[in-house]
Write a protein that holds these residues in place. Sequence first.
Motif, short mmCIF file in Angstrom:
data_model
loop_
_atom_site.label_atom_id
_atom_site.label_comp_id
_atom_site.label_asym_id
_atom_site.label_seq_id
_atom_site.Cartn_x
_atom_site.Cartn_y
_atom_site.Cartn_z
N MET A 1 0.86 -1.18 0.00
CA MET A 1 0.00 0.00 0.00
C MET A 1 0.90 1.24 0.00
SD MET A 1 -2.97 -1.13 2.71
CE MET A 1 -3.64 0.49 2.78
N ASP A 2 0.64 2.13 -0.93
CA ASP A 2 1.45 3.34 -0.96
C ASP A 2 0.90 4.39 0.01
OD1 ASP A 2 -0.61 4.81 -2.20
OD2 ASP A 2 0.14 4.37 -4.20
N THR A 3 1.66 5.45 0.18
CA THR A 3 1.32 6.49 1.15
C THR A 3 -0.02 7.15 0.86
OG1 THR A 3 3.68 6.92 1.41
CG2 THR A 3 2.20 8.59 2.24
N THR A 4 -0.33 7.37 -0.40
CA THR A 4 -1.59 8.00 -0.78
C THR A 4 -2.77 7.15 -0.37
OG1 THR A 4 -0.49 9.05 -2.65
CG2 THR A 4 -2.90 8.98 -2.70
N ILE A 5 -2.69 5.85 -0.61
CA ILE A 5 -3.77 4.93 -0.24
C ILE A 5 -3.90 4.88 1.29
CG2 ILE A 5 -4.55 2.54 -0.29
CD1 ILE A 5 -4.78 3.84 -2.99
N CYS A 6 -2.78 4.80 1.97
CA CYS A 6 -2.81 4.75 3.44
C CYS A 6 -3.50 6.00 4.01
CB CYS A 6 -1.41 4.61 4.01
SG CYS A 6 -0.67 2.98 3.75
N ARG A 7 -3.18 7.16 3.45
CA ARG A 7 -3.83 8.39 3.91
C ARG A 7 -5.33 8.38 3.63
NH1 ARG A 7 -0.08 12.22 1.18
NH2 ARG A 7 1.87 11.47 2.00
N ALA A 8 -5.72 7.87 2.48
CA ALA A 8 -7.15 7.79 2.13
C ALA A 8 -7.88 6.87 3.10
CB ALA A 8 -7.31 7.31 0.70
N VAL A 9 -7.29 5.73 3.40
CA VAL A 9 -7.89 4.79 4.35
C VAL A 9 -8.00 5.45 5.72
CG1 VAL A 9 -7.56 2.60 5.58
CG2 VAL A 9 -7.14 2.72 3.12
N GLU A 10 -6.97 6.14 6.12
CA GLU A 10 -6.97 6.82 7.42
C GLU A 10 -8.08 7.87 7.50
OE1 GLU A 10 -3.39 9.16 8.61
OE2 GLU A 10 -3.18 7.48 10.01
N ARG A 11 -8.26 8.65 6.43
CA ARG A 11 -9.32 9.68 6.40
C ARG A 11 -10.71 9.05 6.53
NH1 ARG A 11 -5.98 12.14 2.65
NH2 ARG A 11 -7.06 11.16 0.91
N VAL A 12 -10.93 7.96 5.80
CA VAL A 12 -12.22 7.28 5.86
C VAL A 12 -12.46 6.74 7.28
CG1 VAL A 12 -13.55 5.30 5.03
CG2 VAL A 12 -12.35 6.78 3.41
N CYS A 13 -11.44 6.14 7.86
CA CYS A 13 -11.58 5.60 9.23
C CYS A 13 -11.85 6.73 10.23
CB CYS A 13 -10.34 4.81 9.62
SG CYS A 13 -10.21 3.24 8.74
N ASP A 14 -11.20 7.87 10.06
CA ASP A 14 -11.46 9.01 10.95
C ASP A 14 -12.92 9.47 10.82
OD1 ASP A 14 -8.87 8.96 11.88
OD2 ASP A 14 -8.19 10.64 10.61
N GLY A 15 -13.44 9.45 9.61
CA GLY A 15 -14.84 9.82 9.40
C GLY A 15 -15.79 8.85 10.08
N GLN A 43 -2.48 -2.08 11.04
CA GLN A 43 -1.85 -2.33 9.74
C GLN A 43 -1.20 -1.05 9.19
OE1 GLN A 43 -1.24 -5.13 7.81
NE2 GLN A 43 -1.77 -6.08 9.76
N LEU A 44 -1.89 0.08 9.31
CA LEU A 44 -1.33 1.33 8.81
C LEU A 44 -0.09 1.75 9.58
CD1 LEU A 44 -4.55 3.40 8.03
CD2 LEU A 44 -3.14 2.07 6.45
N GLY A 45 0.03 1.28 10.81
CA GLY A 45 1.22 1.56 11.61
C GLY A 45 2.39 0.64 11.30
N SER A 46 2.15 -0.36 10.51
CA SER A 46 3.18 -1.31 10.14
C SER A 46 4.06 -0.73 9.02
CB SER A 46 2.52 -2.61 9.65
OG SER A 46 3.47 -3.45 9.03
N VAL A 53 -5.44 -7.61 4.49
CA VAL A 53 -5.99 -7.45 5.84
C VAL A 53 -6.82 -6.17 5.91
CG1 VAL A 53 -5.41 -7.12 8.28
CG2 VAL A 53 -4.13 -8.77 6.91
N VAL A 54 -6.29 -5.09 5.35
CA VAL A 54 -7.02 -3.82 5.35
C VAL A 54 -8.30 -3.96 4.54
CG1 VAL A 54 -6.94 -1.39 4.64
CG2 VAL A 54 -4.95 -2.44 5.76
#
Length: 83
Positions: A1-15, A43-46, A53-54
Amino acid sequence: MDTTICRAVERVCDGIKAQAGSLDLDFDSLAELVADLKTIADQLGSPRPKTAVVRESLRSLEAVLNRFAGNRCLADVRALIGD
């Protein structure tokens, strides 16, 4: 997973976290939601997050969110998993 995808997943989870209190979830559904969010955060912290898994955790979140008509985070989750 690249950084852009990780940030997108993080934003959705925050929402989802911000909205969780207003969903009126029963205890089991809330516990499931929290566990899925924790799995994704772990997983994002890995150094090498596992896409599979994500994705499966997002699918589980989708199942919980799907029970609520008009949920604004559902479309974001579906976009991330490609459904």
